[in-house]
Design a protein around this motif. Structure first.
Motif, PDB file in Angstrom:
ATOM      1  N   TRP A 241      75.186  42.930  78.389  1.00 14.09           N
ATOM      2  CA  TRP A 241      74.543  42.407  77.181  1.00 14.09           C
ATOM      3  C   TRP A 241      73.914  43.570  76.440  1.00 14.09           C
ATOM      4  N   VAL A 242      74.275  43.750  75.186  1.00 15.33           N
ATOM      5  CA  VAL A 242      73.774  44.870  74.392  1.00 15.33           C
ATOM      6  C   VAL A 242      73.165  44.337  73.100  1.00 15.33           C
ATOM      7  N   ILE A 243      71.912  44.682  72.866  1.00 11.17           N
ATOM      8  CA  ILE A 243      71.275  44.417  71.576  1.00 11.17           C
ATOM      9  C   ILE A 243      71.087  45.756  70.880  1.00 11.17           C
ATOM     10  N   LEU A 244      71.716  45.893  69.727  1.00 10.68           N
ATOM     11  CA  LEU A 244      71.621  47.128  68.943  1.00 10.68           C
ATOM     12  C   LEU A 244      70.681  46.928  67.764  1.00 10.68           C
ATOM     13  N   GLY A 245      69.698  47.808  67.638  1.00  7.98           N
ATOM     14  CA  GLY A 245      68.931  47.818  66.404  1.00  7.98           C
ATOM     15  C   GLY A 245      69.865  48.135  65.254  1.00  7.98           C
ATOM     16  N   ALA A 246      69.626  47.537  64.103  1.00  4.12           N
ATOM     17  CA  ALA A 246      70.528  47.733  62.964  1.00  4.12           C
ATOM     18  C   ALA A 246      70.685  49.204  62.623  1.00  4.12           C
ATOM     19  N   GLY A 247      69.671  50.006  62.927  1.00  2.22           N
ATOM     20  CA  GLY A 247      69.748  51.432  62.636  1.00  2.22           C
ATOM     21  C   GLY A 247      70.907  52.115  63.328  1.00  2.22           C
ATOM     22  N   ALA A 248      71.342  51.587  64.476  1.00  2.91           N
ATOM     23  CA  ALA A 248      72.473  52.172  65.192  1.00  2.91           C
ATOM     24  C   ALA A 248      73.758  52.066  64.381  1.00  2.91           C
ATOM     25  N   LEU A 249      73.837  51.076  63.504  1.00  3.38           N
ATOM     26  CA  LEU A 249      75.021  50.914  62.670  1.00  3.38           C
ATOM     27  C   LEU A 249      74.994  51.833  61.457  1.00  3.38           C
ATOM     28  N   TYR A 250      73.791  52.258  61.055  1.00  2.00           N
ATOM     29  CA  TYR A 250      73.655  53.018  59.808  1.00  2.00           C
ATOM     30  C   TYR A 250      73.389  54.501  60.022  1.00  2.00           C
ATOM     31  N   GLN A 251      72.887  54.876  61.211  1.00  2.62           N
ATOM     32  CA  GLN A 251      72.654  56.294  61.493  1.00  2.62           C
ATOM     33  C   GLN A 251      74.000  56.987  61.601  1.00  2.62           C
ATOM     34  N   GLU A 252      74.360  57.819  60.633  1.00  2.00           N
ATOM     35  CA  GLU A 252      75.703  58.381  60.547  1.00  2.00           C
ATOM     36  C   GLU A 252      75.861  59.559  61.502  1.00  2.00           C
TER      37      GLU A 252
ATOM     38  N   ALA B 159      64.518  41.155  60.848  1.00  3.65           N
ATOM     39  CA  ALA B 159      63.716  40.626  61.958  1.00  3.65           C
ATOM     40  C   ALA B 159      62.276  41.102  61.879  1.00  3.65           C
ATOM     41  N   GLY B 160      62.043  42.197  61.130  1.00  8.36           N
ATOM     42  CA  GLY B 160      60.680  42.691  60.973  1.00  8.36           C
ATOM     43  C   GLY B 160      60.090  43.186  62.287  1.00  8.36           C
ATOM     44  N   ALA B 161      58.800  42.941  62.496  1.00  5.62           N
ATOM     45  CA  ALA B 161      58.150  43.328  63.756  1.00  5.62           C
ATOM     46  C   ALA B 161      58.801  42.552  64.896  1.00  5.62           C
ATOM     47  N   HIS B 162      59.106  43.247  65.985  1.00  4.76           N
ATOM     48  CA  HIS B 162      59.824  42.591  67.077  1.00  4.76           C
ATOM     49  C   HIS B 162      59.365  43.132  68.424  1.00  4.76           C
TER      50      HIS B 162
ATOM     51  N   TYR C 233      63.040  41.182  76.410  1.00  5.03           N
ATOM     52  CA  TYR C 233      64.469  41.052  76.119  1.00  5.03           C
ATOM     53  C   TYR C 233      64.798  39.650  75.620  1.00  5.03           C
ATOM     54  N   ASP C 234      64.187  38.633  76.228  1.00  6.36           N
ATOM     55  CA  ASP C 234      64.404  37.258  75.774  1.00  6.36           C
ATOM     56  C   ASP C 234      64.009  37.103  74.310  1.00  6.36           C
ATOM     57  N   HIS C 235      62.886  37.689  73.935  1.00  5.43           N
ATOM     58  CA  HIS C 235      62.431  37.585  72.543  1.00  5.43           C
ATOM     59  C   HIS C 235      63.361  38.363  71.608  1.00  5.43           C
ATOM     60  N   LEU C 236      63.877  39.498  72.065  1.00 10.28           N
ATOM     61  CA  LEU C 236      64.815  40.257  71.247  1.00 10.28           C
ATOM     62  C   LEU C 236      66.111  39.488  71.026  1.00 10.28           C
ATOM     63  N   GLN C 237      66.598  38.836  72.083  1.00 11.38           N
ATOM     64  CA  GLN C 237      67.817  38.030  71.928  1.00 11.38           C
ATOM     65  C   GLN C 237      67.601  36.887  70.957  1.00 11.38           C
ATOM     66  N   ALA C 238      66.405  36.297  70.991  1.00 12.08           N
ATOM     67  CA  ALA C 238      66.113  35.194  70.073  1.00 12.08           C
ATOM     68  C   ALA C 238      66.048  35.675  68.630  1.00 12.08           C
TER      69      ALA C 238
END
Length: 277
Positions: free
Chosen positions: A156-167, A199-202, A245-250
């Motif tokens: 199970w992998v949760i990626l912060g959106a920054g991982a998609l944009y950091q070139e 998601a803001g503060a997480h 992790y549960d809160h991050l998945q939510a």
């Protein structure tokens, strides 16, 4: 007559690999050059691997196993060899990855090593140090072999959106990395979610972390910083990370919506027009 470098097979997994390669080769009466010709490598490379001066690859191991009739011995040994080449502080983590039945990880700004492409891994590893970059990249990618086991762990992998944009590595590398993430879209054992900026503060603002779960051993919570690993089996720490992790998945997008965001980012940010610009 040149002196033969005799390895101590107990010195390291790499020495053991070289010792066994030489033993199998000599048992069938082939020189290094002859074996190299059979497997389409140079005799010099065979010699370097036999003397533990060069890391073997999966392709090399498979060809030698077939040529020398080892029954797949060198290919089986390769994982241990490559794992032994990891930084000493990270070797325990690689062992946890290899033994875990479930791995849950949150990554704030970078794709996890188990899902990195070769080009992306090279760019990450070469950011501050380009010495032995080919070998270090091969060692990192070797960790991904756990996903090819007969019974691979559930990832199970949760990626912060920054991982998609950091070139990292440029647009072409990022496009390939996004495509690689999408290749797991229908794989029920590799589940990727994106935590969007909205998601803001997480619960993961304090940084990346990983949870390892096992069949019979206690769960492990793991964090790392510059050149240091911090695994713990302390039940309170594991419970605290599990709750985060549960809160991050939510808060994260669903697997389906995450794939759509990855696909859209790949096309809009790293599409072919962007790569040429």
């Amino acid at each position: 007559m040149s002196q033969v470098n005799v390895l101590d097979p107990s010195a390291s997994p790499l020495d053991y690999y070289g010792y066994e390669l030489r033993r199998y080769r000599e048992a069938v009466g082939l020189t290094q050059k002859q074996l190299g010709e059979i497997i389409s490598y140079t005799g010099s490379l065979v010699g370097q691997i036999e003397t533990a001066r060069k890391l073997p690859t999966a392709e090399f191991s498979e060809r030698v196993d077939a040529a020398l009739g080892t029954g797949g011995m060198l290919s089986r040994l390769l994982g241990l060899v490559l794992r032994s080449q990891l930084p000493s502080w990270f070797q325990q983590v690689a062992e946890l990855e290899a033994r875990a039945t479930e791995i849950s990880t949150f990554q704030t700004h970078m794709v996890h090593g188990l899902l990195q492409t070769e080009a992306y891994a090279r760019a990450v590893l070469g950011a501050m140090d380009r010495t032995d970059l080919d070998d270090r990249t091969a060692v990192r990618l070797a960790r991904q072999r756990i996903l090819e086991k007969e019974e691979p762990p559930v990832l199970w992998v949760i990626l912060g959106a920054g991982a998609l944009y950091q070139e990292i590595g440029g647009a072409e590398v990022m496009r390939g990395q996004h495509a690689h993430l999408l290749s797991f879209e229908l794989n029920p054992r590799v589940n990727i979610q994106v935590l969007p900026y909205e998601a803001g503060a997480h619960a993961g603002l304090t940084g990346s972390f990983t949870l390892f779960r096992f069949t019979s051993d206690p769960d492990i919570a793991y964090t790392e910083d510059y050149g240091m690993a911090h695994p713990t089996a302390n039940p309170n720490d594991v419970r605290a990370r599990s709750l985060r992790y549960d809160h991050l998945q939510a808060a994260a997008l669903s697997i389906k919506d995450s794939a759509e965001l990855i696909r859209r980012t790949m096309e809009e940010r790293y599409g072919e027009q962007h790569a040429v610009a």
